[in-house]
Write a protein that holds these residues in place. Structure first.
Motif, short mmCIF file in Angstrom:
data_model
loop_
_atom_site.label_atom_id
_atom_site.label_comp_id
_atom_site.label_asym_id
_atom_site.label_seq_id
_atom_site.Cartn_x
_atom_site.Cartn_y
_atom_site.Cartn_z
N SER A 118 0.72 -1.10 0.12
CA SER A 118 0.30 0.34 -0.07
C SER A 118 1.15 1.49 -0.02
N TYR A 119 0.45 2.29 -0.15
CA TYR A 119 0.91 3.64 0.07
C TYR A 119 1.19 4.00 1.37
N GLU A 121 3.36 2.81 3.39
CA GLU A 121 4.39 1.28 3.59
C GLU A 121 5.59 2.09 4.26
N ILE A 126 8.98 -1.71 1.33
CA ILE A 126 8.85 -1.67 -0.15
C ILE A 126 9.96 -2.21 -1.06
N TYR A 142 -0.11 -1.11 -5.79
CA TYR A 142 -0.06 -0.46 -4.04
C TYR A 142 -1.59 0.22 -4.06
N GLU A 144 -4.49 1.61 -2.49
CA GLU A 144 -4.91 3.60 -2.70
C GLU A 144 -5.43 3.91 -1.51
N PRO A 368 6.77 7.27 -0.20
CA PRO A 368 6.18 7.21 -1.60
C PRO A 368 4.22 8.23 -1.09
N LEU A 369 4.48 7.57 0.09
CA LEU A 369 3.03 8.26 1.03
C LEU A 369 3.28 9.43 1.33
N ARG A 371 4.31 12.05 -0.79
CA ARG A 371 3.49 12.01 -2.43
C ARG A 371 2.95 11.91 -2.67
N TYR A 372 2.01 10.47 -2.16
CA TYR A 372 0.97 10.49 -2.45
C TYR A 372 -0.36 11.42 -1.59
#
Length: 411
Positions: A118-119, A121, A126, A142, A144, A368-369, A371-372
């Motif tokens: 998942s986003y 993590e 990852i 991933y 959402e 990544p989170l 950025r999300y």
């Protein structure tokens, strides 16, 4: 739980001043402080029992081995594993997840298989999967998140397909403070023949965890986030899987017999524990488990939930502060990530440190989170059972003072 003042007396590190202010330690998601009971056990081992384990018949060796294996049994009971054969000592959560990725991944992942994460993590849940996907030609997918920062279970049901070989998710997020429904996710994974891996680094120290109830295939966590020493962690694996997969580290201790051209492996759990282990770390982890068990994990969880219910509305009420993660306390751990409008998180952390309040700033090993979430970094306050409501009030005051300083130059 014991009266908070009596409990805090077990943590001498808390009674100091930082920048001429009483220390308020709110970086517990990174690492927790160690009680005297753990420090004393470590000292006793090195002063009285220091010897290698499993190999010697002399008294010190036997005492060290007994203490080391007693800690393995304490871990087994703490997470309710079926057998000590399912408890592997590692260097920490990162090592544990890498072991699963390399051992299970190299043996069972094939070209075109899917790995689902998942986003939310941590990088340690990852990067190992990225590497396996590259080596084996697998597809990394991933799940959402909802607008509240929780796992989108509808998307999870769509992402987990008959092509899925591995589902690996955090039990509790180190940024969003959300706890995921691991048992339900394990059921989804098993329905399509996949394994369920859980990163429990932020869950095991804060709530009761029963790996048999969760029905996970692998579960990883670290000692230093639960009042234990650094450099020690645990990988729980179902015995049926541990018997099938191959170790990824080779050498002394993990062998049964070494021939000229080939070798056979020792029985579980030693098959995976090559070389001299972190003996003191494992014994210290056992002492930490004794300490937490005496406090009662259910009471620790309830106390931390009370802190969240107290602090979250206060933080949300500060104008110009954005709090990430669930807006309600029902599914919120004692991890609070936030930003102050127009102030870089590192400046926030520095200003709060000047007031004696230790918080984290950065991407929290979760790029990544972030950025999300469309942010480059956040500040993070993470509470534990030795934090008080008075410290919560001082934290809130420090946030307000920091905001005022960067607005008007006064702190």
């Amino acid at each position: 739980m014991k009266a908070i003042d009596k409990l805090r007396a077990n943590f001498p590190i808390l009674f100091q001043e930082v920048n001429d202010e009483p220390l308020i330690y709110l970086d517990n998601a990174a690492t927790t402080q160690k009680p005297k009971q753990v420090l004393e056990v470590l000292n006793q081992y090195y002063q009285q029992d220091n010897a290698n384990v499993h190999r010697g018949v002399h008294t010190l060796g036997e005492r060290a081995t007994t203490a080391y294996e007693a800690s393995r049994e304490k871990v087994r009971q703490f997470i309710n594993a079926h057998s000590t054969k399912e408890i592997l000592f590692t260097r920490g959560t990162t090592t544990s997840l890498n072991w699963v990725a390399r051992s299970f991944g190299d043996q069972f992942v094939e070209d075109g298989d899917e790995i689902v994460i998942s986003y939310m993590e941590h990088h340690s849940n990852i990067v190992p999967w990225q590497q396996i996907a590259k080596r084996k030609g697998a597809i990394l997918k991933y799940i959402e998140l909802t607008d509240e920062g929780e796992l989108d279970m509808q998307d999870a049901r769509q992402k987990i397909t008959p092509k899925t070989k591995i589902v690996s998710l955090t039990h509790s997020s180190n940024v969003l403070g959300v706890t995921n429904p691991i048992k339900e996710l394990a059921q989804l994974a098993h329905e399509v023949g996949a394994i369920m891996v859980a990163d429990g680094a932020q869950a095991v120290p804060h709530m009761p965890v029963d790996v048999q109830e969760l029905d996970v295939d692998f579960y990883a966590f670290s000692g230093h986030k639960m009042c234990g020493p650094t450099g020690i962690g645990v990988l729980y694996g179902k015995q049926s899987w541990l018997e099938k997969i191959e170790p990824i580290e080779f050498g002394g201790e993990m062998i049964d017999f070494v021939y000229d051209q080939e070798s056979t492996w020792a029985e579980l759990p030693y098959k995976f524990e090559a070389g001299t282990p972190n003996i003191a770390g494992a014994i210290g982890l056992g002492a930490a488990i004794d300490y937490l068990t005496a406090l009662d994990m259910s009471q620790i969880h309830a106390y931390e939930q009370a802190i969240v219910e107290y602090v979250l509305p206060k933080l949300q009420a500060i104008e110009g502060v954005t709090v990430y993660g669930p807006s309600t306390t029902a599914n919120h751990t004692a991890v609070l990530s936030f930003n102050i409008d127009g102030v870089h998180p590192h400046d926030v952390a520095t200003a709060m440190d000047m007031q004696g309040v230790a918080v984290r700033a950065g991407h929290h090993c979760a790029q990544p989170l972030l950025r999300y979430l469309d942010v480059s970094a956040t500040a993070r306050a993470s509470f534990y059972f030795y934090n008080t409501l008075e410290e919560v009030d001082k934290f809130i005051d420090a946030v307000i003072a920091t905001k005022e300083f960067f607005s008007h130059g006064i702190i």
